[in-house]
Design an enzyme around this catalytic site. Structure first.
Site, short mmCIF file in Angstrom:
data_model
loop_
_atom_site.label_atom_id
_atom_site.label_comp_id
_atom_site.label_asym_id
_atom_site.label_seq_id
_atom_site.Cartn_x
_atom_site.Cartn_y
_atom_site.Cartn_z
N LYS A 255 0.86 -1.18 0.00
CA LYS A 255 0.00 0.00 0.00
C LYS A 255 0.90 1.24 0.00
CE LYS A 255 -3.10 2.75 2.97
NZ LYS A 255 -3.96 2.81 4.17
N LYS A 267 -9.97 13.27 7.71
CA LYS A 267 -9.49 12.94 9.05
C LYS A 267 -9.42 14.21 9.91
CE LYS A 267 -6.43 9.09 7.77
NZ LYS A 267 -7.04 8.03 8.58
N ASP A 337 -11.97 7.31 3.45
CA ASP A 337 -10.77 7.09 4.26
C ASP A 337 -10.38 5.61 4.32
OD1 ASP A 337 -8.63 7.76 5.81
OD2 ASP A 337 -9.78 8.07 7.66
N ARG A 341 -7.53 -0.35 1.05
CA ARG A 341 -8.09 -1.58 0.50
C ARG A 341 -8.52 -1.39 -0.96
NH1 ARG A 341 -12.48 -1.68 5.21
NH2 ARG A 341 -10.73 -0.63 6.23
N1 BES Z 1 -4.07 4.82 6.80
C1 BES Z 1 -5.21 4.59 7.59
C2 BES Z 1 -4.96 3.61 8.74
C3 BES Z 1 -4.03 4.07 9.81
C4 BES Z 1 -4.50 4.82 10.87
C5 BES Z 1 -2.70 3.71 9.81
C6 BES Z 1 -3.65 5.20 11.89
C7 BES Z 1 -1.86 4.09 10.82
C8 BES Z 1 -2.33 4.83 11.87
C9 BES Z 1 -6.34 4.02 6.73
O1 BES Z 1 -6.36 4.44 5.43
C10 BES Z 1 -7.61 4.42 7.36
O2 BES Z 1 -7.88 5.59 7.37
N2 BES Z 1 -8.36 3.46 7.87
C11 BES Z 1 -9.61 3.73 8.49
C12 BES Z 1 -10.60 2.73 7.98
C13 BES Z 1 -12.03 3.03 8.35
C14 BES Z 1 -12.48 4.30 7.68
C15 BES Z 1 -12.88 1.87 7.95
C16 BES Z 1 -9.40 3.60 10.00
O3 BES Z 1 -8.63 2.74 10.42
O4 BES Z 1 -9.98 4.38 10.73
ZN ZN Z 2 -4.60 5.01 4.63
MN MN Z 3 -7.45 6.24 5.20
#
Ligand code: BES
Ligand code: ZN
Ligand code: MN
Length: 490
Positions: A255, A267, A337, A341
Site C-alpha cells: 500500500k 481525518k 478514508d 483496500r
Molecule cells: N491509513 C489509515 C490507517 C491508519 C490509521 C494507519 C492510523 C496508521 C495509523 C487508513 O487508510 C484508514 O484511514 N483506515 C480507516 C478505515 C475506516 C475508515 C474503515 C481507519 O482505520 O480508521
Molecule cells: Zn490510509
Molecule cells: Mn485512510
C-alpha cells in the site's frame, strides 16, 4: 556506517566495546588490558551497577599509552537463545556512541561465530540511521560523529556473511528514507524516481503503469482514490529474477498512499501529519526488493506498489460512489478514508493476472484498529493458507519483525456486503482490521496463497528501540528478506 572485520584489534583512536555474558569472568574478558586499566574497569562497572543485562553498558576511560580510551563493557545477558540478541547489543552500542564524539567503534568479537558477529554489526549499523537532511541548525553536539565500526576476532566467514546483512541495511535505508520524507517530497511519481535510482544497476527490472494505462485495465478502485489529488497515481512493478527461469514468482504488494487525508471523509487535523507514512507497505516492498537484489537472492520475486495520494477536492470521489474494480466486482465507497483496500484490490488483481504468483503477500498500514488490537509489538497477519502463515510467522520471529495471526471467515466477510454493489469498503468499527482483510480476500483468486500484513502499528515509532531511533522503523524489510531466504531459495 562503515563496517569492517579485522583479525586483531586495530591501532589508533577508537572506543573499545567488550561484550560480557553473565557467566563470563570479567578479568578474563579484560585480559588484554594492563592491570591498572583492568582494575579501573572492574571498579567502575560495579559503581555503575552493571549487571550484564542485554544491552546494558558500563563506561570507563582507561589510559592506553597516554591516551584516554573510552571502554564500554556491554551486557550480553544470560539467555543465549534470545531472538535478535546480537542486534540488540549492537544497537545499544551505537545508540550510546552515535553523537558521543567518537568516530570509530571497535568491538571485541572474539568468541562470536560469523552469524552472531554479523548480527551485532547489523544492529549497530541499523540503529545509527538518522535523517538530518532538513535540520539546518543542528548543534555541534547533536550531530552524529560515529562513522565506522570494526569487529575483530570474529569466527571464520564473518566477512563473507556480512554482504547479505549489508544488502539488508541498504534496503532498510531506502524504506526508512521513503517513509520519513514528507508528502510534498514523496508522491507517486517521486516515490518511483527514488526507487528507480536506488535500484539502478542491481538488475531489478522496473515497469510503471500511469493513470491512462490503469484506466484501460479498469483499475477504477485505485484510480478513484487518486482522483482528488493533483499528483497522479501510479502502479510500480519491480521484478527480480534471481531464481530458476520460468519459476512462478513470489509477489509482494505494498500500500503506497503517499498522504492520506481521508479524502472527503476527511481525518481530524490532530495527528494527520502521521499520514505521510501511509506508504509504509510500499516502502517496505521497495526496500525488500533492493535488499534481495543486492544480495543476489536465488529467487524470483516481484514487488508491486499501489501509489496514490488521498486528497479531498472537487474531483475527489464521494461517500456513496460506486466503482467497478479491475476484477469486475463493484464497490460502494462508504468511507473515502478506507482507501488502502481500494488501491490494494486493483493492485492484487493486476498481480494475479499478470504474474500468476506462487504466493502473494501484501503489506499495508491499513487500519487504525490494528494499532488498537496489537499496539506496536506485532503486525497483524491474515492468510488463507496455513503453510504460508506459518512460514511468515517464523520469519517474523527470526527477523524481529514479529507477526501475529488473526482470524478471517464468512461471518466477518458478510459484514462487507452492500445494498447497492457487490461490497462496501467500510462497515462498523468492530473488528475493523479483520473486515478490512476480508474485503481484500474478495480480490484473491481461487487457489492463490495469500497473506495480508497490517503494519499500521509498526511502520513508525514514537519511541526509540534497539534497532531504530524515533521515526521510521523499516519494518518488513528483514521479515521479507528472511521469508524469501528460508522458503524460496535453494
Ligand atoms: N491509513 C489509515 C490507517 C491508519 C490509521 C494507519 C492510523 C496508521 C495509523 C487508513 O487508510 C484508514 O484511514 N483506515 C480507516 C478505515 C475506516 C475508515 C474503515 C481507519 O482505520 O480508521
Ligand atoms: Zn490510509
Ligand atoms: Mn485512510
Amino acid at each position: 556506517m562503515k563496517v569492517s572485520f579485522a583479525a586483531t584489534r586495530p591501532q589508533g583512536s577508537h572506543a573499545l566495546a567488550i561484550p560480557v555474558r553473565s557467566e563470563d569472568a570479567l578479568n578474563h574478558r579484560l585480559a588484554d588490558l594492563d592491570s591498572a586499566a583492568r582494575a579501573l574497569a572492574e571498579r567502575s562497572a560495579e559503581a555503575q551497577r552493571f549487571e550484564r543485562e542485554i544491552g546494558a553498558i558500563a563506561e570507563t576511560f582507561i589510559d592506553e599509552d597516554g591516551a584516554a580510551r573510552r571502554l564500554l563493557l556491554v551486557g550480553y545477558g544470560a539467555k543465549q537463545d534470545e531472538v535478535a540478541l546480537h542486534e540488540r547489543v549492537g544497537g545499544a552500542l551505537t545508540a550510546k556512541l552515535l553523537t558521543s564524539g567518537e568516530t570509530k567503534l571497535v568491538i571485541d568479537a572474539r568468541g562470536l561465530d560469523a552469524g552472531a558477529a554479523c548480527g551485532l554489526a547489523f544492529g549497530a549499523a541499523a540503529r545509527s540511521w538518522r535523517y538530518d537532511l532538513y535540520r539546518t541548525k543542528l548543534g555541534r553536539k547533536q550531530k552524529p560523529t560515529l562513522e565506522e565500526i570494526v569487529l575483530f576476532g570474529a569466527g571464520e566467514g564473518a566477512k563473507k556473511a556480512w554482504a547479505a546483512y549489508d544488502a539488508m541495511l541498504d534496503g532498510l535505508d531506502l524504506t526508512r528514507t521513503l517513509v520519513t520524507e514528507p508528502a510534498n517530497v514523496i508522491y507517486p511519481e517521486s516515490f518511483i524516481e527514488r526507487v528507480r535510482a536506488a535500484l539502478d544497476g542491481t538488475g531489478v527490472d522496473i515497469q510503471v503503469l500511469d493513470e491512462k494505462q490503469m484506466a484501460k485495465l479498469g483499475m477504477n478502485a485505485l484510480l478513484g482514490v487518486g482522483r482528488g489529488s493533483a499528483r497522479p497515481p501510479r502502479l510500480l512493478v519491480m521484478r527480480w529474477n534471481g531464481g530458476t527461469p520460468g519459476k512462478k514468482p513470489v509477489a509482494l504488494v505494498g500500500k503506497g498512499i503517499t498522504f492520506d487525508t481521508g479524502g472527503i471523509s476527511i481525518k481530524p487535523a490532530q495527528g494527520m501529519e502521521a499520514m505521510k507514512w501511509d506508504m509504509g507497505g510500499a516502502g517496505a516492498v521497495a526496500g525488500a526488493m533492493l535488499s534481495l537484489a543486492k544480495r543476489k537472492a536465488k529467487a524470483n520475486v516481484v514487488g508491486v506498489c499501489a501509489l496514490a495520494e488521498n486528497m479531498p477536492d472537487g474531483n475527489a470521489q464521494r461517500p456513496g460512489d460506486v466503482v467497478t474494480s479491475m476484477s469486475g466486482q463493484t464497490i460502494e465507497v462508504i468511507n473515502t478514508d478506507a482507501e488502502g483496500r481500494l488501491v490494494l484490490a486493483d493492485a492484487m488483481t493486476w498481480t494475479q493476472r499478470e504474474l500468476k504468483p506462487a504466493a502473494m503477500i501484501d503489506l499495508a498500514t491499513l487500519t487504525g484498529a490494528m494499532v488498537i488490537s496489537l499496539g506496536h509489538e506485532y503486525a497483524g497477519m491474515f492468510s488463507n493458507d496455513d503453510g504460508l502463515a506459518d512460514a511468515l510467522f517464523n520469519a517474523g520471529a527470526a527477523s524481529g519483525d514479529k507477526l501475529w495471526r488473526l482470524p478471517m471467515g464468512e461471518a466477518y466477510d458478510r459484514i462487507m456486503d452492500s445494498q447497492i454493489a457487490d461490497m462496501k469498503n467500510s462497515a462498523s468499527r468492530e473488528g475493523g482490521s479483520i473486515t478490512a482483510a476480508c474485503f481484500l480476500g474478495r480480490f484473491v483468486d481461487e487457489g492463490v496463497k495469500w497473506a495480508h500484513l497490517d503494519i499500521a502499528g509498526m511502520a513508525w515509532a514514537d519511541k526509540a528501540s534497539h534497532l531504530y531511533d524515533k521515526g521510521a522503523t523499516g519494518f518488513g524489510v528483514a521479515l521479507l528478506d528472511r521469508y524469501i531466504a528460508a522458503n524460496h531459495e535453494g
